[in-house]
Write a protein that holds these residues in place. Sequence first.
Motif, PDB file in Angstrom:
ATOM      1  N   SER A   1       0.840  -1.197   0.000  1.00  0.00           N
ATOM      2  CA  SER A   1       0.000   0.000   0.000  1.00  0.00           C
ATOM      3  C   SER A   1       0.881   1.256   0.000  1.00  0.00           C
ATOM      4  N   GLN A   2       2.030   1.174   0.681  1.00  0.00           N
ATOM      5  CA  GLN A   2       2.938   2.328   0.655  1.00  0.00           C
ATOM      6  C   GLN A   2       3.634   2.453  -0.703  1.00  0.00           C
TER       7      GLN A   2
ATOM      8  N   SER B   1       4.512   6.641   9.634  1.00  0.00           N
ATOM      9  CA  SER B   1       4.035   5.253   9.722  1.00  0.00           C
ATOM     10  C   SER B   1       5.206   4.268   9.772  1.00  0.00           C
ATOM     11  N   TRP B   2       6.299   4.585   9.031  1.00  0.00           N
ATOM     12  CA  TRP B   2       7.490   3.720   9.047  1.00  0.00           C
ATOM     13  C   TRP B   2       8.042   3.599  10.462  1.00  0.00           C
ATOM     14  N   ILE B   3       7.950   4.719  11.195  1.00  0.00           N
ATOM     15  CA  ILE B   3       8.522   4.728  12.554  1.00  0.00           C
ATOM     16  C   ILE B   3       7.528   4.186  13.574  1.00  0.00           C
ATOM     17  N   THR B   4       6.315   4.709  13.555  1.00  0.00           N
ATOM     18  CA  THR B   4       5.357   4.369  14.625  1.00  0.00           C
ATOM     19  C   THR B   4       4.871   2.921  14.564  1.00  0.00           C
TER      20      THR B   4
ATOM     21  N   ILE C   1      -7.902   2.237  15.754  1.00  0.00           N
ATOM     22  CA  ILE C   1      -8.771   2.986  16.675  1.00  0.00           C
ATOM     23  C   ILE C   1      -8.328   4.463  16.701  1.00  0.00           C
ATOM     24  N   ILE C   2      -6.992   4.648  16.743  1.00  0.00           N
ATOM     25  CA  ILE C   2      -6.454   6.023  16.754  1.00  0.00           C
ATOM     26  C   ILE C   2      -6.731   6.713  15.409  1.00  0.00           C
ATOM     27  N   GLY C   3      -6.815   5.928  14.369  1.00  0.00           N
ATOM     28  CA  GLY C   3      -7.092   6.491  13.050  1.00  0.00           C
ATOM     29  C   GLY C   3      -5.854   6.633  12.184  1.00  0.00           C
ATOM     30  N   VAL C   4      -4.800   5.936  12.540  1.00  0.00           N
ATOM     31  CA  VAL C   4      -3.581   5.973  11.719  1.00  0.00           C
ATOM     32  C   VAL C   4      -3.490   4.654  10.941  1.00  0.00           C
ATOM     33  N   PRO C   5      -3.563   4.719   9.604  1.00  0.00           N
ATOM     34  CA  PRO C   5      -3.452   3.468   8.845  1.00  0.00           C
ATOM     35  C   PRO C   5      -2.018   2.947   8.850  1.00  0.00           C
ATOM     36  N   VAL C   6      -1.857   1.709   9.243  1.00  0.00           N
ATOM     37  CA  VAL C   6      -0.497   1.133   9.259  1.00  0.00           C
ATOM     38  C   VAL C   6      -0.459  -0.146   8.429  1.00  0.00           C
ATOM     39  N   SER C   7       0.767  -0.519   8.064  1.00  0.00           N
ATOM     40  CA  SER C   7       0.946  -1.714   7.243  1.00  0.00           C
ATOM     41  C   SER C   7       1.184  -2.924   8.152  1.00  0.00           C
ATOM     42  N   THR C   8       0.534  -4.042   7.816  1.00  0.00           N
ATOM     43  CA  THR C   8       0.741  -5.268   8.611  1.00  0.00           C
ATOM     44  C   THR C   8       2.169  -5.780   8.441  1.00  0.00           C
ATOM     45  N   THR C   9       2.780  -5.435   7.296  1.00  0.00           N
ATOM     46  CA  THR C   9       4.184  -5.831   7.083  1.00  0.00           C
ATOM     47  C   THR C   9       5.063  -5.163   8.132  1.00  0.00           C
ATOM     48  N   HIS C  10       4.799  -3.866   8.357  1.00  0.00           N
ATOM     49  CA  HIS C  10       5.603  -3.135   9.336  1.00  0.00           C
ATOM     50  C   HIS C  10       5.356  -3.660  10.745  1.00  0.00           C
ATOM     51  N   THR C  11       4.104  -3.985  11.030  1.00  0.00           N
ATOM     52  CA  THR C  11       3.803  -4.407  12.406  1.00  0.00           C
ATOM     53  C   THR C  11       4.348  -5.809  12.694  1.00  0.00           C
ATOM     54  N   ILE C  12       4.259  -6.717  11.718  1.00  0.00           N
ATOM     55  CA  ILE C  12       4.766  -8.081  12.002  1.00  0.00           C
ATOM     56  C   ILE C  12       6.292  -8.049  12.166  1.00  0.00           C
TER      57      ILE C  12
ATOM     58  N   LYS D   1      19.171 -10.716  13.995  1.00  0.00           N
ATOM     59  CA  LYS D   1      20.072 -10.708  12.835  1.00  0.00           C
ATOM     60  C   LYS D   1      19.974  -9.322  12.195  1.00  0.00           C
ATOM     61  N   PHE D   2      20.928  -8.478  12.569  1.00  0.00           N
ATOM     62  CA  PHE D   2      20.851  -7.071  12.177  1.00  0.00           C
ATOM     63  C   PHE D   2      20.979  -6.864  10.666  1.00  0.00           C
ATOM     64  N   LYS D   3      21.674  -7.792  10.003  1.00  0.00           N
ATOM     65  CA  LYS D   3      21.836  -7.661   8.542  1.00  0.00           C
ATOM     66  C   LYS D   3      20.465  -7.737   7.879  1.00  0.00           C
ATOM     67  N   THR D   4      19.654  -8.729   8.305  1.00  0.00           N
ATOM     68  CA  THR D   4      18.311  -8.889   7.735  1.00  0.00           C
ATOM     69  C   THR D   4      17.446  -7.672   8.063  1.00  0.00           C
ATOM     70  N   ILE D   5      17.537  -7.206   9.310  1.00  0.00           N
ATOM     71  CA  ILE D   5      16.716  -6.047   9.706  1.00  0.00           C
ATOM     72  C   ILE D   5      17.087  -4.832   8.850  1.00  0.00           C
ATOM     73  N   ARG D   6      18.394  -4.630   8.651  1.00  0.00           N
ATOM     74  CA  ARG D   6      18.845  -3.497   7.839  1.00  0.00           C
ATOM     75  C   ARG D   6      18.302  -3.615   6.417  1.00  0.00           C
ATOM     76  N   GLU D   7      18.371  -4.824   5.866  1.00  0.00           N
ATOM     77  CA  GLU D   7      17.864  -5.034   4.495  1.00  0.00           C
ATOM     78  C   GLU D   7      16.369  -4.738   4.411  1.00  0.00           C
ATOM     79  N   ILE D   8      15.621  -5.193   5.421  1.00  0.00           N
ATOM     80  CA  ILE D   8      14.168  -4.956   5.423  1.00  0.00           C
ATOM     81  C   ILE D   8      13.876  -3.459   5.515  1.00  0.00           C
ATOM     82  N   LEU D   9      14.581  -2.776   6.430  1.00  0.00           N
ATOM     83  CA  LEU D   9      14.355  -1.333   6.593  1.00  0.00           C
ATOM     84  C   LEU D   9      14.661  -0.583   5.291  1.00  0.00           C
TER      85      LEU D   9
END
Lengths: 213, 312
Positions: free
Chosen positions: B98-99, B126-129, B253-264, B281-289
Amino acid sequence: MLFKAQRLIEQKISNYCETALRCVKEGIKVLIKCMEAKECEEWREMIHEVHRAESSADDLRREIEYFLFSRSLFPESRGDILGLLEKLDRIPNQIQSSVKMVLEEQIRIPDLVKEELEQIAITTEKCVDITIKSVNLLFSDFKSSLELLGEIDAYESEVDRFQSKAIEKIFSSDLDPLQKILLRDLVNEISFVTNYAEEAGDFMRIIIVKRMI
Amino acid sequence: MGYFLMLLSTLSLGITLGANDAGNVFGAAVATRFIKYRTAVILIFIFVLIGSILQGGKGIDTLRAVTNQNVNTSVLVGLVVAGVGIIFTFLGQPISLSQSVVGGLLGLGLSQKTLDIGIIEKIVLSWITAPLGACMCALILYKFFNAIFSNLSIGILQRELIIKVGLIIAGVIGAYALGANNVANTVGMFAGVWSETSTIELTFLGGASIGIGALLFSRSVMMNIGEGIVALDGFSAFVSVVSSGVTVYIFSIIGVPVSTTHTIVGAVVGVGIHHGFHTLKFKTIREILLSWVFAPAICLILTSSGYAIFIA
């Protein structure tokens, strides 16, 4: 289907535990009778019962392994159960090996170590009994199982003390050197049962703790 | 030709969405071997379709009425997002489609000189929150569920069974929500043009394409979510999925649309933090970010360039 499989595995493990315990009890009975009697020949028939129980335990273990491998059920517990069975299986094997050693090598137990060996045998039976209770609790209330594991360690330490005492007595006696070595090996052989029970207990502790973090 | 391109855009967008977002609902369960991959994708297919048909129509009807993009720009955004999504899916990177759509629309806005900076702020926020919220939620829920499980007098197999049933229920609800919420993203853009096609036919088309995407191409993203960030056990997988769902619910509920990809991803990181930073595994996290930034950015550049080349 999953609940049925769970009950089935639990039932099979309970049967295995019962058989393994029967094997140990029969084995201990043979060892104590051998210590009491001067001749072990009359107890030769009893070893068949030990062997039958050990063999049944092996069959049950294989059955459980096949059941767990053939169906992709309980992926997290599968490795733990198989590992635990492997550890537990050494207990009936070891008691059978001890009984066979007495009978095949025709070891006569002298009076000087009879008391220690009897204590080792009795404590070993108690230790295995608690181990089996812990295994059963693992499948009904695993946290309660943790409380019993300390008792396994305590029994193992007790056996260690009797083992050292017996070996000291053997080597400070004027027995024939060959008999000394044979007796020492027998004491060590019987004491291995509680070592294996302790190893199974340690394995159960890991199984429980990793589910509590 | 126009209709063919629209259909192609719809199907590729749906398939990409299914392939990438299937990991959000069943990734943790599959990677921990609690649920077989085949079972998971079949469940996703069925429940995405049910969700699309039963509740996806509303979103399509809304888009049918409000969409201000013409066929050409919609096809352009659809194809660009699907193309980018396919690449990231094959790389095993979980991205928010969606983003990426928003990124594509921003590219159009840039070309049409109607760029809304407010949307960029929303994306960055949204990327941060969303991941941060899910991470916090996972840390709290881990302790909460651990306290509950610690007080239960159960055997190890019963415990595993509870977790397994929990993962299936959470996954099925997630798949249903995926169909209900996202079918409009695949066919909604063309709903106004396909005026003769009924809403139910559109939801079926969109739902089926998402389901097919999950059936055929979802394994790499699933495994990356469930194994790549931190090695999950069944309980951690359960906490991650529930935390992700709770976070999405709180934000809605707050009214901020977020991505399930980001939340999982945030929830899985939260579980990893609970186990200790060394487990992550910080390498994977960095790649995802990076993929979260790159996916919409690439969509922005490609739609902007595509608009200049093919449409303007």
